[in-house]
Design an enzyme around this catalytic site. Structure first.
Site, PDB file in Angstrom:
ATOM      1  N   GLY A  21      11.537-134.333  37.192  1.00 11.99           N
ATOM      2  CA  GLY A  21      10.858-135.143  38.192  1.00 11.99           C
ATOM      3  C   GLY A  21      11.689-135.401  39.443  1.00 11.99           C
ATOM      4  N   GLU A  78      15.554-129.308  28.699  1.00  7.28           N
ATOM      5  CA  GLU A  78      15.208-130.016  29.935  1.00  7.28           C
ATOM      6  C   GLU A  78      16.377-130.896  30.364  1.00  7.28           C
ATOM      7  OE1 GLU A  78      10.694-130.578  30.331  1.00  7.28           O
ATOM      8  OE2 GLU A  78      11.376-132.101  28.929  1.00  7.28           O
ATOM      9  N   ASN A  84       2.881-130.962  30.653  1.00  4.00           N
ATOM     10  CA  ASN A  84       3.076-132.291  30.077  1.00  4.00           C
ATOM     11  C   ASN A  84       2.576-133.306  31.100  1.00  4.00           C
ATOM     12  OD1 ASN A  84       4.055-134.697  29.061  1.00  4.00           O
ATOM     13  ND2 ASN A  84       6.219-134.195  29.349  1.00  4.00           N
ATOM     14  N   TRP A  85       1.409-133.861  30.822  1.00  3.32           N
ATOM     15  CA  TRP A  85       0.812-134.781  31.803  1.00  3.32           C
ATOM     16  C   TRP A  85       1.458-136.164  31.778  1.00  3.32           C
ATOM     17  CZ3 TRP A  85      -5.264-133.959  32.158  1.00  3.32           C
ATOM     18  CH2 TRP A  85      -5.505-132.731  32.794  1.00  3.32           C
ATOM     19  N   LYS A  86       2.307-136.417  30.794  1.00  8.76           N
ATOM     20  CA  LYS A  86       2.963-137.730  30.682  1.00  8.76           C
ATOM     21  C   LYS A  86       1.888-138.831  30.723  1.00  8.76           C
ATOM     22  CE  LYS A  86       7.093-135.651  32.540  1.00  8.76           C
ATOM     23  NZ  LYS A  86       8.363-135.818  33.218  1.00  8.76           N
ATOM     24  N   HIS A  95      11.111-135.967  23.874  1.00  5.74           N
ATOM     25  CA  HIS A  95      11.257-135.853  25.331  1.00  5.74           C
ATOM     26  C   HIS A  95      12.288-136.885  25.796  1.00  5.74           C
ATOM     27  CE1 HIS A  95      10.401-136.037  29.596  1.00  5.74           C
ATOM     28  NE2 HIS A  95       9.824-134.867  29.463  1.00  5.74           N
ATOM     29  N   GLU A 125      12.331-138.847  28.160  1.00  5.63           N
ATOM     30  CA  GLU A 125      11.758-140.152  28.529  1.00  5.63           C
ATOM     31  C   GLU A 125      11.532-141.005  27.290  1.00  5.63           C
ATOM     32  OE1 GLU A 125       8.589-138.562  30.925  1.00  5.63           O
ATOM     33  OE2 GLU A 125      10.065-137.964  32.434  1.00  5.63           O
ATOM     34  N   GLY A 171       5.991-130.745  34.145  1.00  8.24           N
ATOM     35  CA  GLY A 171       5.439-132.089  34.312  1.00  8.24           C
ATOM     36  C   GLY A 171       4.573-132.172  35.551  1.00  8.24           C
ATOM     37  N   GLY A 172       5.179-132.612  36.650  1.00  7.36           N
ATOM     38  CA  GLY A 172       4.422-132.873  37.874  1.00  7.36           C
ATOM     39  C   GLY A 172       3.529-131.723  38.311  1.00  7.36           C
ATOM     40  N   SER A 190      11.390-129.887  36.922  1.00 10.55           N
ATOM     41  CA  SER A 190      11.011-129.523  38.291  1.00 10.55           C
ATOM     42  C   SER A 190      10.598-128.062  38.452  1.00 10.55           C
ATOM     43  CB  SER A 190      12.140-129.875  39.276  1.00 10.55           C
ATOM     44  OG  SER A 190      12.369-131.268  39.286  1.00 10.55           O
TER      45      SER A 190
HETATM   46  P1  PGA Z   1       8.814-132.231  35.793  1.00  8.32           P
HETATM   47  O1  PGA Z   1       8.793-132.748  34.258  1.00  8.32           O
HETATM   48  O2  PGA Z   1       8.265-130.835  35.780  1.00  8.32           O
HETATM   49  O3  PGA Z   1       7.936-133.206  36.527  1.00  8.32           O
HETATM   50  O4  PGA Z   1      10.243-132.264  36.237  1.00  8.32           O
HETATM   51  C1  PGA Z   1       9.120-131.873  33.211  1.00  8.32           C
HETATM   52  C2  PGA Z   1       9.098-132.623  31.908  1.00  8.32           C
HETATM   53  O5  PGA Z   1       9.560-133.774  31.872  1.00  8.32           O
HETATM   54  O6  PGA Z   1       8.616-132.100  30.888  1.00  8.32           O
END
Ligand code: PGA
Length: 256
Positions: free
Chosen positions: A175, A169, A10-12, A93, A95, A235-236, A214
């Protein structure tokens, strides 16, 4: 029930065209892991280019509108995602739940719209730290699953064909570098599975439940080996091939 592992980046809100080189490198590396389903969800602006450049991996969006088209400035429909070559969409998600006030009913409507457009869906759920500390993690997440997974005939068909996934999640793990303990992940995935079976019957066993929060090269093997974990939403650590491919490798190593 063993599932083909599903590793999704997930590149956000990260990625300009310069990052297509990473996507190409990820796709090249992915060829070494034929037993793993691999996908990237870049920003809307890169979906078309990514689809044109890589065919070995899935490509998806990070949100969609419930309507097919209309007066919704700034929004993108599931049909538009499908038209540009997306295979799936991430919905709900945390966010988006937080930044855009999305609730379970809206997420369910989006998921049903996405299935109607022929996309697969990854519906995200997860508790906050306050909810976990209050001992409510399972109840909160179970309620999110009950309220936001797609229902109806199209959903039953999509579940049967593996097009519905859920990502657990924990919000406090996203993150932050703070990963949920494996035993907590196992317990939460079991709780999600119970709700999926309640909603879909036996077919609910087919839904892959991904862990997210994470995930990185150092912890992926333990998380992916945990009972009930069908993959990862990353994500990251999905932003570069160097960070992402070891996670894919960990999923591949767990197979067979
Ligand atoms: P993260 O994000 O791996 O950077 O914690 C995961 C996500 O929000 O899908």
């Amino acid at each position: 029930m063993p599932h083909r592992p599903y590793i999704v980046g997930n590149w956000k809100m990260n990625g300009t065209r310069a990052m297509l080189a990473e996507a190409r490198a990820i796709a090249r590396g992915a060829a070494r892991y034929p037993d793993v389903d691999i996908a990237l969800a870049p920003p809307f602006t890169l979906i078309g280019a990514l689809r044109a450049e890589v065919s070995e991996i899935g490509v998806g969006g990070q949100d969609c509108h419930v309507a097919v088209k209309g007066a919704h400035t700034g929004d993108v429909s599931a049909a538009m995602l499908a038209d540009i070559g997306a295979d799936f969409v991430i919905l709900g998600h945390s966010e988006r739940r937080k930044d855009h006030g999305e609730g379970d009913a809206l997420i369910r409507a989006k998921a049903e719209a996405a299935l109607a457009a022929g996309l697969g869906v990854i519906v995200c759920v997860g508790e906050t730290l306050e909810e976990r500390d209050a001992g409510k993690a399972e109840a909160i997440v179970s309620g999110q699953v009950d309220g936001s997974i797609p229902l109806g005939d199209a959903a039953a068909e999509a579940v049967a064909t593996g097009k519905v996934a859920v990502a657990y999640e924990p919000v406090w793990a996203i993150g932050t570098g703070r990963v949920a303990a494996v035993e907590d992940v196992v317990a939460m995935h079991a709780a999600v599975r119970a709700r999926l079976v309640a909603a879909y019957g036996e077919a609910g066993e087919k839904v892959r439940i991904l862990y997210g929060g994470s995930v990185n090269a150092g912890n992926a093997a333990d998380l992916l080996a945990a009972e009930g974990v069908g993959g990862a939403l990353v994500g990251g650590a999905s932003l570069t091939a160097d960070a992402f491919l070891p996670i894919v490798a960990a999923a591949g190593a767990g197979e067979g």
